[in-house]
Design a protein around this motif. Structure first.
Motif, PDB file in Angstrom:
ATOM      1  N   TYR A  29      58.034  58.913  41.832  1.00 48.79           N
ATOM      2  CA  TYR A  29      58.231  60.347  42.105  1.00 48.79           C
ATOM      3  C   TYR A  29      57.914  60.528  43.458  1.00 48.79           C
ATOM      4  O   TYR A  29      56.648  60.697  43.821  1.00 48.79           O
ATOM      5  N   GLY A  30      58.878  60.549  44.482  1.00 48.25           N
ATOM      6  CA  GLY A  30      58.526  60.627  45.911  1.00 48.25           C
ATOM      7  C   GLY A  30      57.653  59.322  46.054  1.00 48.25           C
ATOM      8  O   GLY A  30      58.095  58.207  46.119  1.00 48.25           O
ATOM      9  N   TYR A  31      56.500  59.886  46.840  1.00 47.61           N
ATOM     10  CA  TYR A  31      55.484  58.626  47.211  1.00 47.61           C
ATOM     11  C   TYR A  31      54.588  58.302  46.036  1.00 47.61           C
ATOM     12  O   TYR A  31      53.794  57.591  46.298  1.00 47.61           O
ATOM     13  N   TRP A  32      54.701  59.020  44.862  1.00 51.79           N
ATOM     14  CA  TRP A  32      53.848  59.004  43.881  1.00 51.79           C
ATOM     15  C   TRP A  32      54.309  58.061  42.823  1.00 51.79           C
ATOM     16  O   TRP A  32      55.833  57.999  42.595  1.00 51.79           O
ATOM     17  N   ILE A  33      53.756  57.245  42.080  1.00 53.26           N
ATOM     18  CA  ILE A  33      53.999  56.385  40.849  1.00 53.26           C
ATOM     19  C   ILE A  33      53.706  56.680  39.520  1.00 53.26           C
ATOM     20  O   ILE A  33      52.197  57.247  39.679  1.00 53.26           O
ATOM     21  N   TYR A  34      54.204  56.978  38.650  1.00 52.83           N
ATOM     22  CA  TYR A  34      53.981  57.373  37.353  1.00 52.83           C
ATOM     23  C   TYR A  34      53.643  56.028  36.469  1.00 52.83           C
ATOM     24  O   TYR A  34      54.725  55.187  36.591  1.00 52.83           O
ATOM     25  N   VAL A  35      52.499  55.542  35.934  1.00 53.66           N
ATOM     26  CA  VAL A  35      52.546  54.366  35.298  1.00 53.66           C
ATOM     27  C   VAL A  35      51.883  54.480  33.927  1.00 53.66           C
ATOM     28  O   VAL A  35      50.514  55.294  33.769  1.00 53.66           O
ATOM     29  N   GLU A  36      52.563  54.019  32.910  1.00 56.55           N
ATOM     30  CA  GLU A  36      51.996  54.200  31.506  1.00 56.55           C
ATOM     31  C   GLU A  36      51.591  52.754  31.083  1.00 56.55           C
ATOM     32  O   GLU A  36      52.684  52.116  30.808  1.00 56.55           O
ATOM     33  N   GLY A 142      55.923  64.410  45.809  1.00 60.09           N
ATOM     34  CA  GLY A 142      56.126  63.502  44.474  1.00 60.09           C
ATOM     35  C   GLY A 142      55.005  64.150  43.537  1.00 60.09           C
ATOM     36  O   GLY A 142      55.031  63.702  42.266  1.00 60.09           O
ATOM     37  N   PHE A 143      53.654  64.623  43.929  1.00 59.61           N
ATOM     38  CA  PHE A 143      52.625  64.786  43.223  1.00 59.61           C
ATOM     39  C   PHE A 143      52.962  65.617  42.155  1.00 59.61           C
ATOM     40  O   PHE A 143      52.421  65.412  40.979  1.00 59.61           O
ATOM     41  N   ILE A 144      53.331  66.903  42.420  1.00 60.91           N
ATOM     42  CA  ILE A 144      53.400  67.986  41.296  1.00 60.91           C
ATOM     43  C   ILE A 144      54.378  67.267  40.065  1.00 60.91           C
ATOM     44  O   ILE A 144      54.144  67.367  39.018  1.00 60.91           O
ATOM     45  N   SER A 146      55.059  64.018  39.141  1.00 55.86           N
ATOM     46  CA  SER A 146      53.975  62.983  38.575  1.00 55.86           C
ATOM     47  C   SER A 146      53.123  63.676  37.817  1.00 55.86           C
ATOM     48  O   SER A 146      52.654  62.996  36.647  1.00 55.86           O
ATOM     49  N   TYR A 147      52.396  64.596  38.413  1.00 61.91           N
ATOM     50  CA  TYR A 147      51.159  65.251  37.865  1.00 61.91           C
ATOM     51  C   TYR A 147      51.591  66.107  36.475  1.00 61.91           C
ATOM     52  O   TYR A 147      51.286  65.942  35.390  1.00 61.91           O
ATOM     53  N   ASN A 148      52.667  66.726  36.455  1.00 62.49           N
ATOM     54  CA  ASN A 148      53.422  67.117  35.352  1.00 62.49           C
ATOM     55  C   ASN A 148      53.787  66.311  34.222  1.00 62.49           C
ATOM     56  O   ASN A 148      53.476  66.734  33.183  1.00 62.49           O
ATOM     57  N   ARG A 149      54.027  65.213  34.722  1.00 60.09           N
ATOM     58  CA  ARG A 149      54.692  64.150  33.750  1.00 60.09           C
ATOM     59  C   ARG A 149      53.404  63.543  32.884  1.00 60.09           C
ATOM     60  O   ARG A 149      53.440  63.238  31.873  1.00 60.09           O
ATOM     61  N   ILE A 150      52.368  63.434  33.749  1.00 61.21           N
ATOM     62  CA  ILE A 150      50.989  62.653  33.242  1.00 61.21           C
ATOM     63  C   ILE A 150      50.562  63.613  32.030  1.00 61.21           C
ATOM     64  O   ILE A 150      49.860  63.330  31.202  1.00 61.21           O
ATOM     65  N   ASN A 151      50.750  64.959  32.380  1.00 59.72           N
ATOM     66  CA  ASN A 151      50.321  65.982  31.444  1.00 59.72           C
ATOM     67  C   ASN A 151      51.427  66.430  30.482  1.00 59.72           C
ATOM     68  O   ASN A 151      51.111  67.477  30.009  1.00 59.72           O
ATOM     69  N   ASN A 152      52.133  65.888  30.512  1.00 59.35           N
ATOM     70  CA  ASN A 152      53.550  66.258  29.314  1.00 59.35           C
ATOM     71  C   ASN A 152      53.939  67.674  29.529  1.00 59.35           C
ATOM     72  O   ASN A 152      54.175  68.326  28.596  1.00 59.35           O
TER      73      ASN A 152
END
Length: 153
Positions: A29-36, A142-144, A146-152
Motif C-alpha cells: 500500500y504505497g510505501y507501506w506493506i501489509y503482512v499476515e 499508504g498508511f491509511i 494498510s491501517y484500515n486493512r489490519i483493522n478489517n
C-alpha cells in the motif's frame, strides 16, 4: 504518482525481505506493506536508512520502531513525533523483545493513529541518552489503507 528509483528499490527490498517466509500474505500500500502470518498481522515501512516503523497485532496491537542503537529492555525512552506541519507530540517508548528482535514499543496508540493519518511524512526524535539522539523520517503514503486493512475496515 512519481516514485524515484531509490524509492522503488527500497520498496522492492521491503516487499521481498520483510517478515518470515511463513507469511500468508504480503500486500503493498504505497510505501507501506501489509503482512499476515499465522499468528500476527503487521503493517510497516522502511526509511532510507533501513529503520522500520510499523504496527503489529498479535494478542493486542502496538506501534513500534526498530532502534538505531542497542537499548536496554528495562528502559523507558522519551521522544517526539514531529508532524509535517511542525507540530510535535511527546511520546514514550520502551525497549522490548518481539519475535527475537529488540524494538521500541511506542506507548501510545489511538491518539498516535489520529496524528499519523493527517501527515504525508512523520519524523521521530528519540532521545536514547544525553549524547545519542536519533531523528528518523518515514513516508506515510499508504498508511491509511494498510491501517484500515489490519483493522478489517
Amino acid at each position: 504518482m512519481n516514485i524515484s528509483i531509490t524509492g522503488f528499490i527500497l520498496f522492492f527490498l521491503l516487499l521481498v525481505t520483510s517478515y518470515p517466509i511463513e507469511a500468508k500474505e504480503r500486500t503493498p500500500y504505497g510505501y507501506w506493506i501489509y503482512v499476515e502470518g499465522k499468528s500476527y498481522k503487521n503493517i510497516h515501512t522502511l526509511n532510507e536508512h533501513n529503520y522500520e516503523f510499523g504496527y503489529v497485532c498479535n494478542n493486542g496491537c502496538m506501534y513500534y520502531i526498530t532502534p538505531s542503537v542497542i537499548c536496554d529492555t528495562t528502559k523507558v525512552i522519551d521522544g517526539w513525533l514531529i508532524q509535517t506541519s511542525g507540530v510535535s507530540k511527546r511520546i514514550r517508548t520502551t525497549c522490548v523483545k518481539h519475535e527475537g528482535e529488540t524494538i521500541l514499543k511506542i506507548n501510545s496508540e489511538k491518539d498516535l493513529t489520529d496524528l499519523l493519518e493527517k501527515n504525508h511524512e512523520v519524523h521521530f526524535l528519540i532521545n536514547f541518552d544525553v549524547e545519542i539522539n536519533s531523528l528518523l523520517t518515514f513516508n506515510m503514503l499508504g498508511f491509511i489503507d494498510s491501517y484500515n486493512r489490519i483493522n478489517n475496515q
